[in-house]
Write a protein that holds these residues in place. Structure first.
Motif, PDB file in Angstrom:
ATOM      1  N   GLN A 111      -8.079   1.543  -3.428  1.00 45.86           N
ATOM      2  CA  GLN A 111      -7.118   0.437  -3.343  1.00 45.86           C
ATOM      3  C   GLN A 111      -6.484   0.382  -1.951  1.00 45.86           C
ATOM      4  N   TRP A 112      -6.112   1.547  -1.427  1.00 44.81           N
ATOM      5  CA  TRP A 112      -5.542   1.678  -0.083  1.00 44.81           C
ATOM      6  C   TRP A 112      -6.507   1.100   0.951  1.00 44.81           C
ATOM      7  N   LYS A 113      -7.766   1.506   0.853  1.00 45.11           N
ATOM      8  CA  LYS A 113      -8.793   1.019   1.783  1.00 45.11           C
ATOM      9  C   LYS A 113      -8.931  -0.498   1.712  1.00 45.11           C
TER      10      LYS A 113
ATOM     11  N   ALA B 163       0.813  -1.220   0.000  1.00 44.69           N
ATOM     12  CA  ALA B 163       0.000   0.000   0.000  1.00 44.69           C
ATOM     13  C   ALA B 163       0.842   1.264   0.000  1.00 44.69           C
ATOM     14  N   GLN B 164       2.019   1.220   0.597  1.00 49.37           N
ATOM     15  CA  GLN B 164       2.827   2.436   0.678  1.00 49.37           C
ATOM     16  C   GLN B 164       3.217   2.958  -0.705  1.00 49.37           C
TER      17      GLN B 164
ATOM     18  N   ILE C 246       1.220   3.050  -3.204  1.00 47.16           N
ATOM     19  CA  ILE C 246       0.053   3.803  -3.678  1.00 47.16           C
ATOM     20  C   ILE C 246       0.144   5.246  -3.203  1.00 47.16           C
ATOM     21  N   ILE C 247       0.351   5.428  -1.913  1.00 46.10           N
ATOM     22  CA  ILE C 247       0.374   6.781  -1.349  1.00 46.10           C
ATOM     23  C   ILE C 247       1.596   7.558  -1.846  1.00 46.10           C
TER      24      ILE C 247
ATOM     25  N   GLN D  13      -7.173   5.680  -6.228  1.00 50.65           N
ATOM     26  CA  GLN D  13      -6.090   5.003  -5.524  1.00 50.65           C
ATOM     27  C   GLN D  13      -6.429   4.796  -4.047  1.00 50.65           C
ATOM     28  N   TYR D  14      -7.201   5.724  -3.483  1.00 53.64           N
ATOM     29  CA  TYR D  14      -7.606   5.582  -2.081  1.00 53.64           C
ATOM     30  C   TYR D  14      -8.470   4.336  -1.886  1.00 53.64           C
TER      31      TYR D  14
END
Length: 101
Positions: free
Chosen positions: A74-76, A25-26, A28-29, A71-72
C-alpha cells in the motif's frame, strides 16, 4: 533504536500531491510493529527534495517487518511513483545524542 534515513527526490511539480499522499501513507507505517516515530522534512534549497527519518526499535522491524508486509505494498502504491531517482535508504545507530531542554 535504529534510524532509517531516506532522501526523497520528488518529480518537480508533484510535491503538493506527494505531501497529500504522504499524509495518508504515514498512518500505514505508524501502525507497524517496532515503529517509534517519523519526520518528513522538506529541503529549503531544493523544494522537490525531502528527508524522511523513521525511528524503529530494530533493523528487522523495518527491513523484515515492514518491507515484507502487505502494508508495504500500500505504501509503495501511494508513494513510489513520485521518486526520481528512486531513493537509497540507509540505517543508523546513535553514537551520541543531546537535546537542549
Amino acid at each position: 533504536m535504529i534510524l532509517e534515513v531516506a532522501i526523497l527526490d520528488v518529480i518537480p511539480g508533484q510535491a503538493d500531491q506527494f505531501q497529500a499522499d504522504f499524509q495518508q501513507a504515514q498512518h500505514i507505517i505508524a501502525a507497524m510493529p517496532g515503529y517509534l516515530g517519523h519526520e518528513l522534512q522538506r529541503c529549503i534549497e531544493q523544494p522537490s527534495r525531502y528527508l524522511l527519518l523513521v525511528h524503529w526499535q530494530t533493523l528487522e522491524d523495518h527491513v523484515q517487518g515492514f518491507r515484507q508486509s502487505p502494508q508495504y505494498q500500500q505504501w509503495k502504491t501511494l508513494l513510489h511513483h513520485y521518486y526520481d531517482p528512486f531513493p537509497i535508504v540507509e540505517h543508523y545507530a546513535a553514537v551520541f545524542s543531546q537535546t537542549k531542554r
